[in-house]
Write a protein that holds these residues in place. Sequence first.
Motif, PDB file in Angstrom:
ATOM      1  N   ALA A 193       0.794  -1.227   0.000  1.00  0.00           N
ATOM      2  CA  ALA A 193       0.000   0.000   0.000  1.00  0.00           C
ATOM      3  C   ALA A 193       0.830   1.283   0.000  1.00  0.00           C
ATOM      4  N   PRO A 194       1.859   1.425   0.848  1.00  0.00           N
ATOM      5  CA  PRO A 194       2.604   2.695   0.863  1.00  0.00           C
ATOM      6  C   PRO A 194       3.187   3.054  -0.504  1.00  0.00           C
ATOM      7  N   LEU A 195       3.754   2.101  -1.186  1.00  0.00           N
ATOM      8  CA  LEU A 195       4.345   2.382  -2.484  1.00  0.00           C
ATOM      9  C   LEU A 195       3.267   2.684  -3.523  1.00  0.00           C
ATOM     10  N   GLU A 196       2.169   1.943  -3.494  1.00  0.00           N
ATOM     11  CA  GLU A 196       1.079   2.188  -4.443  1.00  0.00           C
ATOM     12  C   GLU A 196       0.466   3.566  -4.215  1.00  0.00           C
TER      13      GLU A 196
ATOM     14  N   LEU B 250      -7.156  28.533 -12.963  1.00  0.00           N
ATOM     15  CA  LEU B 250      -5.694  28.357 -12.854  1.00  0.00           C
ATOM     16  C   LEU B 250      -5.260  28.441 -11.394  1.00  0.00           C
ATOM     17  N   GLN B 251      -5.821  29.389 -10.661  1.00  0.00           N
ATOM     18  CA  GLN B 251      -5.464  29.518  -9.253  1.00  0.00           C
ATOM     19  C   GLN B 251      -5.902  28.281  -8.460  1.00  0.00           C
ATOM     20  N   GLU B 252      -7.083  27.739  -8.830  1.00  0.00           N
ATOM     21  CA  GLU B 252      -7.565  26.528  -8.159  1.00  0.00           C
ATOM     22  C   GLU B 252      -6.641  25.349  -8.441  1.00  0.00           C
ATOM     23  N   LEU B 253      -6.213  25.240  -9.688  1.00  0.00           N
ATOM     24  CA  LEU B 253      -5.281  24.163 -10.045  1.00  0.00           C
ATOM     25  C   LEU B 253      -3.969  24.309  -9.277  1.00  0.00           C
ATOM     26  N   LYS B 254      -3.473  25.529  -9.182  1.00  0.00           N
ATOM     27  CA  LYS B 254      -2.217  25.752  -8.450  1.00  0.00           C
ATOM     28  C   LYS B 254      -2.375  25.387  -6.975  1.00  0.00           C
ATOM     29  N   SER B 255      -3.533  25.767  -6.393  1.00  0.00           N
ATOM     30  CA  SER B 255      -3.774  25.450  -4.987  1.00  0.00           C
ATOM     31  C   SER B 255      -3.851  23.935  -4.771  1.00  0.00           C
ATOM     32  N   ASN B 256      -4.578  23.268  -5.665  1.00  0.00           N
ATOM     33  CA  ASN B 256      -4.686  21.812  -5.562  1.00  0.00           C
ATOM     34  C   ASN B 256      -3.329  21.141  -5.763  1.00  0.00           C
ATOM     35  N   MET B 257      -2.524  21.710  -6.672  1.00  0.00           N
ATOM     36  CA  MET B 257      -1.177  21.163  -6.890  1.00  0.00           C
ATOM     37  C   MET B 257      -0.331  21.274  -5.624  1.00  0.00           C
ATOM     38  N   GLY B 258      -0.495  22.386  -4.907  1.00  0.00           N
ATOM     39  CA  GLY B 258       0.270  22.549  -3.669  1.00  0.00           C
ATOM     40  C   GLY B 258      -0.100  21.508  -2.629  1.00  0.00           C
ATOM     41  N   VAL B 259      -1.428  21.298  -2.470  1.00  0.00           N
ATOM     42  CA  VAL B 259      -1.877  20.301  -1.493  1.00  0.00           C
ATOM     43  C   VAL B 259      -1.441  18.903  -1.913  1.00  0.00           C
ATOM     44  N   LEU B 260      -1.660  18.600  -3.215  1.00  0.00           N
ATOM     45  CA  LEU B 260      -1.306  17.269  -3.711  1.00  0.00           C
ATOM     46  C   LEU B 260       0.199  17.044  -3.664  1.00  0.00           C
ATOM     47  N   GLY B 261       0.933  18.094  -3.909  1.00  0.00           N
ATOM     48  CA  GLY B 261       2.396  17.965  -3.853  1.00  0.00           C
ATOM     49  C   GLY B 261       2.885  17.613  -2.453  1.00  0.00           C
ATOM     50  N   LYS B 262       2.278  18.240  -1.443  1.00  0.00           N
ATOM     51  CA  LYS B 262       2.643  17.920  -0.056  1.00  0.00           C
ATOM     52  C   LYS B 262       2.312  16.467   0.281  1.00  0.00           C
ATOM     53  N   GLU B 263       1.141  16.022  -0.194  1.00  0.00           N
ATOM     54  CA  GLU B 263       0.759  14.635   0.060  1.00  0.00           C
ATOM     55  C   GLU B 263       1.716  13.660  -0.630  1.00  0.00           C
ATOM     56  N   ALA B 264       2.089  13.988  -1.863  1.00  0.00           N
ATOM     57  CA  ALA B 264       3.013  13.123  -2.604  1.00  0.00           C
ATOM     58  C   ALA B 264       4.376  13.071  -1.920  1.00  0.00           C
ATOM     59  N   VAL B 265       4.847  14.238  -1.443  1.00  0.00           N
ATOM     60  CA  VAL B 265       6.141  14.279  -0.742  1.00  0.00           C
ATOM     61  C   VAL B 265       6.087  13.452   0.534  1.00  0.00           C
ATOM     62  N   ALA B 266       4.966  13.580   1.278  1.00  0.00           N
ATOM     63  CA  ALA B 266       4.829  12.808   2.517  1.00  0.00           C
ATOM     64  C   ALA B 266       4.794  11.307   2.223  1.00  0.00           C
ATOM     65  N   ALA B 267       4.083  10.932   1.145  1.00  0.00           N
ATOM     66  CA  ALA B 267       4.008   9.515   0.783  1.00  0.00           C
ATOM     67  C   ALA B 267       5.377   8.974   0.377  1.00  0.00           C
ATOM     68  N   MET B 268       6.120   9.739  -0.433  1.00  0.00           N
ATOM     69  CA  MET B 268       7.453   9.297  -0.847  1.00  0.00           C
ATOM     70  C   MET B 268       8.402   9.239   0.343  1.00  0.00           C
ATOM     71  N   THR B 269       8.240  10.185   1.277  1.00  0.00           N
ATOM     72  CA  THR B 269       9.080  10.151   2.484  1.00  0.00           C
ATOM     73  C   THR B 269       8.816   8.891   3.296  1.00  0.00           C
ATOM     74  N   ALA B 270       7.514   8.526   3.392  1.00  0.00           N
ATOM     75  CA  ALA B 270       7.159   7.301   4.124  1.00  0.00           C
ATOM     76  C   ALA B 270       7.752   6.073   3.434  1.00  0.00           C
ATOM     77  N   VAL B 271       7.700   6.061   2.083  1.00  0.00           N
ATOM     78  CA  VAL B 271       8.271   4.933   1.332  1.00  0.00           C
ATOM     79  C   VAL B 271       9.776   4.850   1.561  1.00  0.00           C
TER      80      VAL B 271
ATOM     81  N   ALA C 272      11.427   5.988   4.126  1.00  0.00           N
ATOM     82  CA  ALA C 272      11.679   5.560   5.509  1.00  0.00           C
ATOM     83  C   ALA C 272      11.491   4.050   5.645  1.00  0.00           C
ATOM     84  N   GLN C 273      10.441   3.533   5.000  1.00  0.00           N
ATOM     85  CA  GLN C 273      10.218   2.084   5.056  1.00  0.00           C
ATOM     86  C   GLN C 273      11.348   1.336   4.350  1.00  0.00           C
ATOM     87  N   GLN C 274      11.790   1.887   3.224  1.00  0.00           N
ATOM     88  CA  GLN C 274      12.902   1.263   2.505  1.00  0.00           C
ATOM     89  C   GLN C 274      14.159   1.257   3.364  1.00  0.00           C
ATOM     90  N   GLN C 275      14.397   2.351   4.082  1.00  0.00           N
ATOM     91  CA  GLN C 275      15.562   2.415   4.966  1.00  0.00           C
ATOM     92  C   GLN C 275      15.451   1.393   6.100  1.00  0.00           C
TER      93      GLN C 275
END
Length: 228
Positions: free
Chosen positions: A5-8, A58-79, A81-84
């Motif tokens: 699940a974490p990687l997916e 455009l502003q809505e897309l940028k805002s959503n990109m910011g939120v989604l980007g944070k989620e993606a970074v957190a998910a990759m960080t968790a992956v 950490a698990q890999q480590q």
Amino acid sequence: MVMGAPLEDARHLAQRYDRMRQEAEAQAIEVSKRQMKLREASGNSDMVSRLEAAESKLQELKSNMGVLGKEAVAAMTAVEAQQQRLTLQRLIALVESERNYHQKVLQILDQLEREMVSERQRIEGAPPVVESSMPPPPAYEEVNGIFMRNTVAELVETVEYFLAEAIQSYQAESDTELNLSTGDYIVVRKVSNNGWAEGECRGKAGWFPYDYIEKRERVLASKVAQVF
């Protein structure tokens, strides 16, 4: 490698972020075009409202990109950490395996050393093998108790029969010699002047070293019976 699940989740978020980025880039181009058209036809209220709607999207897309980007970074960080953690666990298991292997090797070497020390002590503690300097017994032929060779007769002292007890075992080395076991009783019939005696024990006669016996004055009748 991290699976499950974490990687997916991280992959899914990364794909969503990529699609949203492409959509935002396309929307930014659309906003730029509408701004150019509005400059060419100034005062057109319909074009102004369309431009405002495009900019809002455009502003809505940028805002959503910011939120989604944070989620993606957190998910990759968790992956990561698990890999480590998995890598660390593998390293720990590898180190433990190597440690167990070397412990077994040390145990084998310790056992081998103990066996070598024990063998060396056994060899060093063994009594030295001393070659006997004693001359061989007389080679005799006896018929009715009379020696047939003068050379043998010269070596033998005339003695009376006596009983003796073997104080140590003796292994005969020729047919003319007599096997003795500690505690055997022997009828000694002759004693040579070169350290040998001749006698009978357990129905057999032959030569044996005189130092292996001791004379006995009194012997139980049961012991005498064993001689013949």
